[in-house]
Design a protein around this motif. Sequence first.
Motif, PDB file in Angstrom:
ATOM      1  N   GLY A   1       0.768  -1.237   0.000  1.00 48.07           N
ATOM      2  CA  GLY A   1       0.000   0.000   0.000  1.00 48.07           C
ATOM      3  C   GLY A   1       0.799   1.287   0.000  1.00 48.07           C
ATOM      4  N   HIS A   2       2.093   1.211  -0.268  1.00 50.52           N
ATOM      5  CA  HIS A   2       2.906   2.428  -0.290  1.00 50.52           C
ATOM      6  C   HIS A   2       2.941   3.005  -1.700  1.00 50.52           C
ATOM      7  CE1 HIS A   2       4.371   0.299   3.343  1.00 50.52           C
ATOM      8  NE2 HIS A   2       4.362   1.522   3.828  1.00 50.52           N
ATOM      9  N   ASN A   3       2.809   4.327  -1.769  1.00 45.95           N
ATOM     10  CA  ASN A   3       2.779   5.013  -3.067  1.00 45.95           C
ATOM     11  C   ASN A   3       4.216   5.235  -3.540  1.00 45.95           C
ATOM     12  OD1 ASN A   3       1.838   6.252  -5.347  1.00 45.95           O
ATOM     13  ND2 ASN A   3       0.675   7.840  -4.273  1.00 45.95           N
ATOM     14  N   VAL A   4       4.807   4.140  -4.023  1.00 48.52           N
ATOM     15  CA  VAL A   4       6.219   4.129  -4.395  1.00 48.52           C
ATOM     16  C   VAL A   4       6.350   4.069  -5.917  1.00 48.52           C
ATOM     17  CG1 VAL A   4       8.267   2.645  -4.363  1.00 48.52           C
ATOM     18  CG2 VAL A   4       7.008   3.077  -2.254  1.00 48.52           C
ATOM     19  N   VAL A   5       7.293   4.851  -6.450  1.00 45.29           N
ATOM     20  CA  VAL A   5       7.618   4.757  -7.869  1.00 45.29           C
ATOM     21  C   VAL A   5       9.134   4.585  -7.987  1.00 45.29           C
ATOM     22  CG1 VAL A   5       5.644   6.162  -8.553  1.00 45.29           C
ATOM     23  CG2 VAL A   5       7.858   7.269  -8.155  1.00 45.29           C
ATOM     24  N   ALA A   6       9.587   4.135  -9.152  1.00 47.38           N
ATOM     25  CA  ALA A   6      11.023   3.924  -9.331  1.00 47.38           C
ATOM     26  C   ALA A   6      11.457   4.434 -10.684  1.00 47.38           C
ATOM     27  CB  ALA A   6      11.362   2.446  -9.193  1.00 47.38           C
ATOM     28  N   GLY A   7      12.706   4.853 -10.746  1.00 44.49           N
ATOM     29  CA  GLY A   7      13.246   5.321 -12.012  1.00 44.49           C
ATOM     30  C   GLY A   7      14.727   5.025 -12.098  1.00 44.49           C
ATOM     31  N   SER A   8      15.211   5.018 -13.320  1.00 42.58           N
ATOM     32  CA  SER A   8      16.624   4.748 -13.512  1.00 42.58           C
ATOM     33  C   SER A   8      17.122   5.502 -14.732  1.00 42.58           C
ATOM     34  CB  SER A   8      16.839   3.239 -13.672  1.00 42.58           C
ATOM     35  OG  SER A   8      18.217   2.973 -13.793  1.00 42.58           O
ATOM     36  N   ALA A   9      18.427   5.742 -14.763  1.00 43.63           N
ATOM     37  CA  ALA A   9      19.033   6.497 -15.860  1.00 43.63           C
ATOM     38  C   ALA A   9      19.674   5.516 -16.846  1.00 43.63           C
ATOM     39  CB  ALA A   9      20.041   7.508 -15.320  1.00 43.63           C
ATOM     40  N   ASP A  10      18.813   4.847 -17.596  1.00 41.11           N
ATOM     41  CA  ASP A  10      19.251   3.935 -18.662  1.00 41.11           C
ATOM     42  C   ASP A  10      19.999   2.711 -18.122  1.00 41.11           C
ATOM     43  OD1 ASP A  10      19.074   3.459 -21.421  1.00 41.11           O
ATOM     44  OD2 ASP A  10      21.167   3.984 -21.713  1.00 41.11           O
ATOM     45  N   LEU A  11      19.679   2.285 -16.915  1.00 45.91           N
ATOM     46  CA  LEU A  11      20.391   1.140 -16.339  1.00 45.91           C
ATOM     47  C   LEU A  11      19.424   0.141 -15.705  1.00 45.91           C
ATOM     48  CD1 LEU A  11      23.529   2.813 -14.701  1.00 45.91           C
ATOM     49  CD2 LEU A  11      23.506   1.283 -16.662  1.00 45.91           C
ATOM     50  N   GLN A  12      18.180   0.057 -16.195  1.00 47.46           N
ATOM     51  CA  GLN A  12      17.217  -0.820 -15.533  1.00 47.46           C
ATOM     52  C   GLN A  12      17.648  -2.290 -15.607  1.00 47.46           C
ATOM     53  OE1 GLN A  12      13.454  -1.807 -17.417  1.00 47.46           O
ATOM     54  NE2 GLN A  12      13.831  -0.300 -19.009  1.00 47.46           N
ATOM     55  N   TYR A  13      18.432  -2.630 -16.625  1.00 46.85           N
ATOM     56  CA  TYR A  13      18.866  -4.031 -16.714  1.00 46.85           C
ATOM     57  C   TYR A  13      20.117  -4.278 -15.877  1.00 46.85           C
ATOM     58  CZ  TYR A  13      15.451  -4.203 -20.417  1.00 46.85           C
ATOM     59  OH  TYR A  13      14.278  -4.130 -21.113  1.00 46.85           O
ATOM     60  N   SER A  14      20.797  -3.220 -15.490  1.00 43.76           N
ATOM     61  CA  SER A  14      21.964  -3.372 -14.622  1.00 43.76           C
ATOM     62  C   SER A  14      21.569  -3.417 -13.157  1.00 43.76           C
ATOM     63  CB  SER A  14      22.942  -2.206 -14.834  1.00 43.76           C
ATOM     64  OG  SER A  14      23.493  -2.267 -16.119  1.00 43.76           O
ATOM     65  N   ASN A  15      20.510  -2.683 -12.817  1.00 44.16           N
ATOM     66  CA  ASN A  15      20.123  -2.661 -11.400  1.00 44.16           C
ATOM     67  C   ASN A  15      18.892  -3.535 -11.127  1.00 44.16           C
ATOM     68  OD1 ASN A  15      17.908  -1.037 -12.263  1.00 44.16           O
ATOM     69  ND2 ASN A  15      19.175   0.803 -12.062  1.00 44.16           N
ATOM     70  N   GLY A  16      18.391  -4.183 -12.159  1.00 39.32           N
ATOM     71  CA  GLY A  16      17.286  -5.117 -11.957  1.00 39.32           C
ATOM     72  C   GLY A  16      15.936  -4.453 -11.824  1.00 39.32           C
ATOM     73  N   LEU A  17      15.870  -3.118 -12.020  1.00 33.90           N
ATOM     74  CA  LEU A  17      14.568  -2.453 -11.898  1.00 33.90           C
ATOM     75  C   LEU A  17      13.638  -2.811 -13.056  1.00 33.90           C
ATOM     76  CD1 LEU A  17      15.356   1.099 -10.485  1.00 33.90           C
ATOM     77  CD2 LEU A  17      14.032  -0.728  -9.400  1.00 33.90           C
ATOM     78  N   ASN A  18      14.168  -3.479 -14.073  1.00 35.64           N
ATOM     79  CA  ASN A  18      13.289  -3.938 -15.154  1.00 35.64           C
ATOM     80  C   ASN A  18      12.199  -4.856 -14.617  1.00 35.64           C
ATOM     81  OD1 ASN A  18      15.529  -5.760 -14.736  1.00 35.64           O
ATOM     82  ND2 ASN A  18      14.763  -6.957 -16.444  1.00 35.64           N
ATOM     83  N   ARG A  19      12.505  -5.575 -13.562  1.00 34.44           N
ATOM     84  CA  ARG A  19      11.485  -6.456 -12.969  1.00 34.44           C
ATOM     85  C   ARG A  19      10.384  -5.622 -12.325  1.00 34.44           C
ATOM     86  NH1 ARG A  19      12.480  -9.439  -8.927  1.00 34.44           N
ATOM     87  NH2 ARG A  19      10.511 -10.487  -9.298  1.00 34.44           N
ATOM     88  N   PHE A  20      10.762  -4.538 -11.657  1.00 34.51           N
ATOM     89  CA  PHE A  20       9.756  -3.634 -11.094  1.00 34.51           C
ATOM     90  C   PHE A  20       8.955  -2.997 -12.238  1.00 34.51           C
ATOM     91  CE2 PHE A  20       8.312   0.556  -9.728  1.00 34.51           C
ATOM     92  CZ  PHE A  20       7.661   0.258  -8.548  1.00 34.51           C
TER      93      PHE A  20
END
Lengths: 328, 295
Positions: free
Chosen positions: A36-55
């Motif tokens: 229930g937390h209003n959380v968003v995520a962003g990355s500077a062209d590195l979503q596959y390096s930091n795994g945020l692609n899964r998010f």
Amino acid sequence: MNGPKSPNSWQYRGLNMVNPGLDHLSNGLIDLVKTGHNVVAGSADLQYSNGLNRFAEAYPDRYISFGISEQNMVSTAAGIATTGVVPFVATFASFLGLLTCEQIRMDVAYSAQPVRLVGHHTGISLGFYGTSHHATEDIGTMRSIADLTVVSPSDGAQLEAAIRASANWDQPIYFRIGRGRDPVVYEGGTTFEFGKAHVHGFGEDLTIIACGITVHAALEAAAAMNAAGRSVGVIDMASIKPLDRDAIIEAADRSKSGRLMTVEEHNVLGGLGAAVAEVLTDEGKGIRLKRHGIHDEYSLIAPPTHLYAHYKLDGAGIRAVAEEFLRS
Amino acid sequence: MTLQPDVSTSAGHNSHQPDATTIEHLRERAQFIRLETIRLIDIAKTGHYTSVFSAAEVFSALYYDVMNLRRGEPGWEGRDRFTIGKGHAAVGLFPIYADLGFFPKEWLDNYTRLGSPLGDHPDMRKVPGVDFSSGSIGHALSNAIGIALAQRWTGQDYKVFCMMGDGEMQEGQVWEAALFAAQNRMKNLIAIVDRNGFQLDGRVDEVMGIEPLDQKWRAFGWEVHTVDGHDIAAVTTLLRRLRADGAREKPALVISKTVKGRGVSYMETEPGWHLGWLDPTDAQEAIAEIKAQVI
């Protein structure tokens, strides 16, 4: 059929598959959204390096692609945070801790916005990518910024625990995390509390205070030394700011050799060792402190494991430095 | 300070034109901003008169007409937001905030004194009405983008205005933000460049030229408008129209052509007045000159 024939060939977009440890970042964020937390995520062209692609796959509407614009990413995150939405923004620690240092100070910390900054592939973990991609100054820059919390988890489980704990933490946070292939410290999971160290034991000969990837290596070194008859303890100082001063004082009080040691994948100037030294001098402990890490130099080029061995930041290296210190 | 109907501008420009009474009021408020700036800088003994004077009509139009605000409620969640890159013009904003009941007017009397919430640059932690802190040039557009973007996750409905200096166009982060806003079709974002032509070291075009500014922003994917920034009717009409435009699918940029120091003749011709202080005698003359003219 076009393309490589060997099954050992791989391409960049598969990088996250060989970085399973970084799944913990997305896992932690997905948990926050689910609770229930209003959380968003962003990355500077590195979503596959930091795994945020899964998010991003789980919550495409909650992922922000910033392109290669780290400063805009940090300042935008601060704007988002003014509305009650909590942004996690991630890029290499070398860029976050230095390139965006001023945006972090002005827009995040001074403006008291609860942005979560995630600097990954910290220290010398990017190996032969070289100094531009190494972060051996970010503890120093981040911990000198007022009202900014600094956390350096030692493995994925501790990162997840810290992300969970962040839901009840108002200050902005700089998470300093590894490259995702870091060895596991906490097999069965763990807990995290801001300002509290995870004490794996105090030593009469030596307590080693470590953070990040060096915790696992310090535990290896301590195990080997204890097996050889020494009394060596390890403190996982994941909460670099606020620092667990009580744990440091207790380690100093319990030392019969009059020695303490810090280990970090960071310049010994301004980092964890410096933070511990500040506490010891504040408290007048009169104890010798061996600050082990990168000694004010730029790293050689090599694969990461070779660099850890070269700079004596693996288990054998930390043990060698500790033994020499105890003999000195 | 009126609530604008959320309608398309296809009805034409004239429907957004302020009436004569409104224009007179906004002119008078711009004069008030200039006079208060002189008063506050006299307390500090140093300040940026000319940076405020170039922006006074835009400040007046935004805060007294275009932006959706509630008097006395600086934290109202539905309000339009304003961020400013040329934070050194805050001395011209603080009197507005006090006037709108965001904080007690007495605060102004201690401007920059020890412990005052009011300094040369605006601090959102200390000053009700400041939507984002400023002081480091080049951040404000990114801050505005974040505030506008967050509407996706809060469901709130407001517009975000951002004023930048023309010298600020030299900061790389501005263009990172420009790309981002276009890519994300940020129609709730309206940026304004106070094109007064001067920066600290001299003429912008001589220090580090930025023209053709309109073409640059258009090439970055923005809808660009140019206006005489001292023509209060034109400024108000344009900003009203951009605020109400529900059909625009891109961010808007207004190049507000202004004169740095507008209102005090010798400041208009001498760039050294970027920072300064007027002796009480000179201040009285400047006040008389401002009061004597209709801008």
